[in-house]
Design a protein around this motif. Structure first.
Motif, PDB file in Angstrom:
ATOM      1  N   PHE A   6       0.832  -1.211   0.000  1.00  0.00           N
ATOM      2  CA  PHE A   6       0.000   0.000   0.000  1.00  0.00           C
ATOM      3  C   PHE A   6       0.862   1.254   0.000  1.00  0.00           C
ATOM      4  N   LYS A   7       1.966   1.228   0.740  1.00  0.00           N
ATOM      5  CA  LYS A   7       2.868   2.390   0.724  1.00  0.00           C
ATOM      6  C   LYS A   7       3.476   2.585  -0.666  1.00  0.00           C
ATOM      7  N   LYS A   8       3.813   1.494  -1.305  1.00  0.00           N
ATOM      8  CA  LYS A   8       4.403   1.558  -2.648  1.00  0.00           C
ATOM      9  C   LYS A   8       3.395   2.059  -3.681  1.00  0.00           C
ATOM     10  N   LEU A   9       2.151   1.579  -3.610  1.00  0.00           N
ATOM     11  CA  LEU A   9       1.165   1.852  -4.656  1.00  0.00           C
ATOM     12  C   LEU A   9       0.231   3.037  -4.357  1.00  0.00           C
ATOM     13  N   ARG A  10       0.071   3.407  -3.103  1.00  0.00           N
ATOM     14  CA  ARG A  10      -0.941   4.408  -2.778  1.00  0.00           C
ATOM     15  C   ARG A  10      -0.420   5.668  -2.086  1.00  0.00           C
ATOM     16  N   ILE A  11       0.770   5.633  -1.565  1.00  0.00           N
ATOM     17  CA  ILE A  11       1.238   6.816  -0.824  1.00  0.00           C
ATOM     18  C   ILE A  11       2.326   7.527  -1.600  1.00  0.00           C
TER      19      ILE A  11
END
Length: 89
Positions: A84-89
Protein backbone atom coordinates in the motif's frame (compact mmCIF):
# COMPACT_ATOMS: atom_id res chain seq x y z
CA UNK A 1 -36.76 4.17 5.69
CA UNK A 2 -34.40 1.81 3.86
CA UNK A 3 -31.45 0.36 5.80
CA UNK A 4 -28.35 -0.56 3.85
CA UNK A 5 -26.15 -3.03 5.70
CA UNK A 6 -22.40 -3.50 5.40
CA UNK A 7 -22.73 -5.74 2.32
CA UNK A 8 -25.07 -3.30 0.59
CA UNK A 9 -22.71 -0.41 1.25
CA UNK A 10 -19.73 -2.38 -0.11
CA UNK A 11 -21.71 -3.45 -3.20
CA UNK A 12 -22.54 0.17 -3.98
CA UNK A 13 -18.98 1.36 -3.37
CA UNK A 14 -17.50 -1.51 -5.43
CA UNK A 15 -19.43 -0.31 -8.47
CA UNK A 16 -17.99 3.20 -8.03
CA UNK A 17 -14.49 1.80 -7.55
CA UNK A 18 -14.72 -0.23 -10.76
CA UNK A 19 -15.40 2.96 -12.71
CA UNK A 20 -12.63 4.84 -10.90
CA UNK A 21 -10.06 2.11 -11.56
CA UNK A 22 -11.02 1.89 -15.24
CA UNK A 23 -10.75 5.69 -15.52
CA UNK A 24 -7.24 5.47 -14.01
CA UNK A 25 -6.36 2.69 -16.48
CA UNK A 26 -5.97 0.04 -13.77
CA UNK A 27 -7.51 -3.13 -15.20
CA UNK A 28 -4.98 -5.79 -14.18
CA UNK A 29 -3.49 -7.00 -10.91
CA UNK A 30 -1.46 -4.22 -9.32
CA UNK A 31 0.70 -6.55 -7.24
CA UNK A 32 2.26 -8.78 -9.92
CA UNK A 33 3.84 -11.28 -7.55
CA UNK A 34 5.27 -14.55 -8.85
CA UNK A 35 2.31 -16.62 -10.07
CA UNK A 36 0.17 -13.54 -10.83
CA UNK A 37 -2.89 -14.15 -13.02
CA UNK A 38 -2.77 -10.67 -14.58
CA UNK A 39 -6.33 -9.73 -15.51
CA UNK A 40 -8.05 -12.94 -14.38
CA UNK A 41 -10.08 -13.38 -11.17
CA UNK A 42 -9.62 -9.81 -9.93
CA UNK A 43 -10.94 -8.47 -6.64
CA UNK A 44 -10.24 -5.57 -4.32
CA UNK A 45 -7.71 -6.21 -1.58
CA UNK A 46 -8.43 -4.12 1.51
CA UNK A 47 -5.70 -2.29 3.37
CA UNK A 48 -7.48 -3.21 6.59
CA UNK A 49 -9.88 -6.09 7.23
CA UNK A 50 -13.49 -5.15 6.55
CA UNK A 51 -14.27 -5.55 10.27
CA UNK A 52 -11.65 -2.89 11.12
CA UNK A 53 -13.14 0.61 11.52
CA UNK A 54 -10.19 1.99 9.49
CA UNK A 55 -11.34 0.04 6.40
CA UNK A 56 -11.92 2.51 3.57
CA UNK A 57 -14.00 1.78 0.49
CA UNK A 58 -11.90 4.20 -1.54
CA UNK A 59 -9.05 4.07 -4.06
CA UNK A 60 -6.59 4.74 -1.21
CA UNK A 61 -7.97 1.83 0.82
CA UNK A 62 -8.04 -0.81 -1.92
CA UNK A 63 -5.68 -2.49 -4.39
CA UNK A 64 -6.90 -4.41 -7.44
CA UNK A 65 -5.43 -7.90 -7.15
CA UNK A 66 -5.83 -11.36 -8.66
CA UNK A 67 -6.61 -14.22 -6.29
CA UNK A 68 -3.02 -15.57 -5.95
CA UNK A 69 -1.59 -12.10 -5.23
CA UNK A 70 -4.47 -11.19 -2.91
CA UNK A 71 -3.84 -14.42 -0.98
CA UNK A 72 -0.17 -13.46 -0.51
CA UNK A 73 -1.01 -10.22 1.29
CA UNK A 74 -4.22 -11.39 3.01
CA UNK A 75 -2.64 -12.46 6.30
CA UNK A 76 0.74 -10.73 6.02
CA UNK A 77 0.29 -7.32 7.64
CA UNK A 78 3.86 -6.21 6.83
CA UNK A 79 3.60 -7.11 3.15
CA UNK A 80 0.18 -5.47 2.94
CA UNK A 81 1.52 -2.21 4.39
CA UNK A 82 4.59 -2.36 2.15
CA UNK A 83 2.47 -2.73 -0.99
CA UNK A 84 0.00 0.00 0.00
CA UNK A 85 2.87 2.39 0.72
CA UNK A 86 4.40 1.56 -2.65
CA UNK A 87 1.17 1.85 -4.66
CA UNK A 88 -0.94 4.41 -2.78
CA UNK A 89 1.24 6.82 -0.82
Amino acid sequence: MYYMGKVGIWTKQRQKLKVEYETKGITTCELGFNGCWGDNALSFAHRYKSSDPRCEHTFVGKILACIPCHDKIEYDRELTEKMFKKLRI
